[in-house]
Scaffold this motif. Structure first.
Motif, PDB file in Angstrom:
ATOM      1  N   ARG A  27     -22.234   3.072  13.551  1.00 53.81           N
ATOM      2  CA  ARG A  27     -23.594   3.425  13.967  1.00 53.81           C
ATOM      3  C   ARG A  27     -24.431   2.163  13.834  1.00 53.81           C
ATOM      4  NH1 ARG A  27     -28.108   6.651  11.433  1.00 53.81           N
ATOM      5  NH2 ARG A  27     -26.886   6.551   9.519  1.00 53.81           N
ATOM      6  N   LEU A  28     -24.911   1.675  14.948  1.00 54.92           N
ATOM      7  CA  LEU A  28     -25.645   0.420  14.988  1.00 54.92           C
ATOM      8  C   LEU A  28     -27.128   0.653  15.187  1.00 54.92           C
ATOM      9  CD1 LEU A  28     -23.170  -1.590  17.231  1.00 54.92           C
ATOM     10  CD2 LEU A  28     -23.352  -1.620  14.739  1.00 54.92           C
ATOM     11  N   PRO A  29     -27.970  -0.279  14.835  1.00 51.05           N
ATOM     12  CA  PRO A  29     -27.673  -1.553  14.211  1.00 51.05           C
ATOM     13  C   PRO A  29     -27.453  -1.399  12.709  1.00 51.05           C
ATOM     14  CG  PRO A  29     -30.026  -1.409  14.550  1.00 51.05           C
ATOM     15  CD  PRO A  29     -29.415  -0.163  15.146  1.00 51.05           C
ATOM     16  N   LEU A  30     -26.718  -2.353  12.156  1.00 53.13           N
ATOM     17  CA  LEU A  30     -26.538  -2.468  10.710  1.00 53.13           C
ATOM     18  C   LEU A  30     -27.397  -3.649  10.272  1.00 53.13           C
ATOM     19  CD1 LEU A  30     -22.674  -2.037  10.474  1.00 53.13           C
ATOM     20  CD2 LEU A  30     -24.427  -0.321  10.054  1.00 53.13           C
ATOM     21  N   VAL A  31     -28.346  -3.387   9.388  1.00 46.57           N
ATOM     22  CA  VAL A  31     -29.306  -4.414   8.982  1.00 46.57           C
ATOM     23  C   VAL A  31     -29.183  -4.646   7.485  1.00 46.57           C
ATOM     24  CG1 VAL A  31     -31.749  -5.027   8.882  1.00 46.57           C
ATOM     25  CG2 VAL A  31     -30.877  -3.701  10.815  1.00 46.57           C
ATOM     26  N   ARG A  32     -29.025  -5.931   7.127  1.00 42.73           N
ATOM     27  CA  ARG A  32     -28.981  -6.302   5.716  1.00 42.73           C
ATOM     28  C   ARG A  32     -30.013  -7.380   5.493  1.00 42.73           C
ATOM     29  NH1 ARG A  32     -26.230 -10.216   2.537  1.00 42.73           N
ATOM     30  NH2 ARG A  32     -25.062 -10.921   4.338  1.00 42.73           N
ATOM     31  N   CYS A  33     -30.798  -7.200   4.451  1.00 35.38           N
ATOM     32  CA  CYS A  33     -31.797  -8.187   4.068  1.00 35.38           C
ATOM     33  C   CYS A  33     -31.793  -8.252   2.549  1.00 35.38           C
ATOM     34  CB  CYS A  33     -33.174  -7.796   4.599  1.00 35.38           C
ATOM     35  SG  CYS A  33     -34.461  -8.995   4.240  1.00 35.38           S
ATOM     36  N   VAL A  59     -31.165   3.036  13.637  1.00 35.01           N
ATOM     37  CA  VAL A  59     -32.552   2.724  13.963  1.00 35.01           C
ATOM     38  C   VAL A  59     -33.459   3.432  12.965  1.00 35.01           C
ATOM     39  CG1 VAL A  59     -34.341   2.897  15.714  1.00 35.01           C
ATOM     40  CG2 VAL A  59     -31.987   2.449  16.399  1.00 35.01           C
ATOM     41  N   ASP A  60     -34.100   2.647  12.117  1.00 35.66           N
ATOM     42  CA  ASP A  60     -35.007   3.170  11.104  1.00 35.66           C
ATOM     43  C   ASP A  60     -36.065   2.102  10.828  1.00 35.66           C
ATOM     44  OD1 ASP A  60     -36.351   4.283   8.957  1.00 35.66           O
ATOM     45  OD2 ASP A  60     -34.522   4.787   7.848  1.00 35.66           O
ATOM     46  N   GLU A  61     -37.068   2.047  11.698  1.00 38.83           N
ATOM     47  CA  GLU A  61     -38.074   0.984  11.627  1.00 38.83           C
ATOM     48  C   GLU A  61     -38.827   0.984  10.302  1.00 38.83           C
ATOM     49  OE1 GLU A  61     -40.469   0.590  15.132  1.00 38.83           O
ATOM     50  OE2 GLU A  61     -38.755   1.052  16.415  1.00 38.83           O
ATOM     51  N   ARG A  62     -39.087   2.157   9.748  1.00 38.58           N
ATOM     52  CA  ARG A  62     -39.780   2.232   8.459  1.00 38.58           C
ATOM     53  C   ARG A  62     -38.966   1.539   7.373  1.00 38.58           C
ATOM     54  NH1 ARG A  62     -38.769   4.721   4.230  1.00 38.58           N
ATOM     55  NH2 ARG A  62     -37.283   6.119   5.186  1.00 38.58           N
ATOM     56  N   ALA A  63     -37.665   1.806   7.341  1.00 35.11           N
ATOM     57  CA  ALA A  63     -36.789   1.180   6.348  1.00 35.11           C
ATOM     58  C   ALA A  63     -36.687  -0.329   6.582  1.00 35.11           C
ATOM     59  CB  ALA A  63     -35.406   1.825   6.378  1.00 35.11           C
ATOM     60  N   TRP A  64     -36.712  -0.765   7.853  1.00 39.00           N
ATOM     61  CA  TRP A  64     -36.671  -2.198   8.142  1.00 39.00           C
ATOM     62  C   TRP A  64     -37.907  -2.886   7.575  1.00 39.00           C
ATOM     63  CZ3 TRP A  64     -35.491  -1.558  14.044  1.00 39.00           C
ATOM     64  CH2 TRP A  64     -34.188  -1.072  14.207  1.00 39.00           C
ATOM     65  N   ARG A  65     -39.070  -2.261   7.785  1.00 35.71           N
ATOM     66  CA  ARG A  65     -40.311  -2.832   7.252  1.00 35.71           C
ATOM     67  C   ARG A  65     -40.266  -2.906   5.728  1.00 35.71           C
ATOM     68  NH1 ARG A  65     -42.586  -0.315  11.712  1.00 35.71           N
ATOM     69  NH2 ARG A  65     -43.013   1.649  10.662  1.00 35.71           N
ATOM     70  N   GLU A  66     -39.744  -1.871   5.101  1.00 38.16           N
ATOM     71  CA  GLU A  66     -39.617  -1.882   3.640  1.00 38.16           C
ATOM     72  C   GLU A  66     -38.716  -3.010   3.165  1.00 38.16           C
ATOM     73  OE1 GLU A  66     -38.368   1.989   2.355  1.00 38.16           O
ATOM     74  OE2 GLU A  66     -40.205   2.949   3.075  1.00 38.16           O
ATOM     75  N   LEU A  67     -37.632  -3.268   3.898  1.00 40.75           N
ATOM     76  CA  LEU A  67     -36.750  -4.389   3.547  1.00 40.75           C
ATOM     77  C   LEU A  67     -37.500  -5.713   3.608  1.00 40.75           C
ATOM     78  CD1 LEU A  67     -33.318  -3.762   5.328  1.00 40.75           C
ATOM     79  CD2 LEU A  67     -33.801  -3.698   2.891  1.00 40.75           C
TER      80      LEU A  67
END
Length: 79
Positions: A53-59, A67-75
């Motif tokens: 399940r893409l995208p896989l985002v690591r920070c 796709v979880d823009e809220r979680a991306w912003r939190e990262l």
């Protein structure tokens, strides 16, 4: 994806969270009807990355699947 990086995502989120149950590979592989434990799912994901399940985002130490823009912003704000 390298096995070590995939392991990081599965350790953080669990293998089941990384499976794209709407993908053609999932449907054509008949995976909806089978039961797998975490290690078997990891092996499946490693063997056929079309199942991811893409995208896989690591920070930093944070991981987000799908796709979880809220979680991306939190990262971004956490790092």
């Amino acid at each position: 994806m390298a096995p070590t990086e995939l392991r990081r995502f599965t350790t953080s989120n669990g293998s089941r969270a990384l499976i794209d149950e709407g993908s053609t590979a999932f449907r054509d592989g008949g995976l909806a009807y089978l039961r797998y434990d975490e290690s078997e799912l990891f092996d499946r994901l490693l063997a056929d990355q079309r199942l991811l399940r893409l995208p896989l985002v690591r920070c930093g130490a944070g991981f987000v699947v799908g796709v979880d823009e809220r979680a991306w912003r939190e990262l971004l704000t956490a790092n």
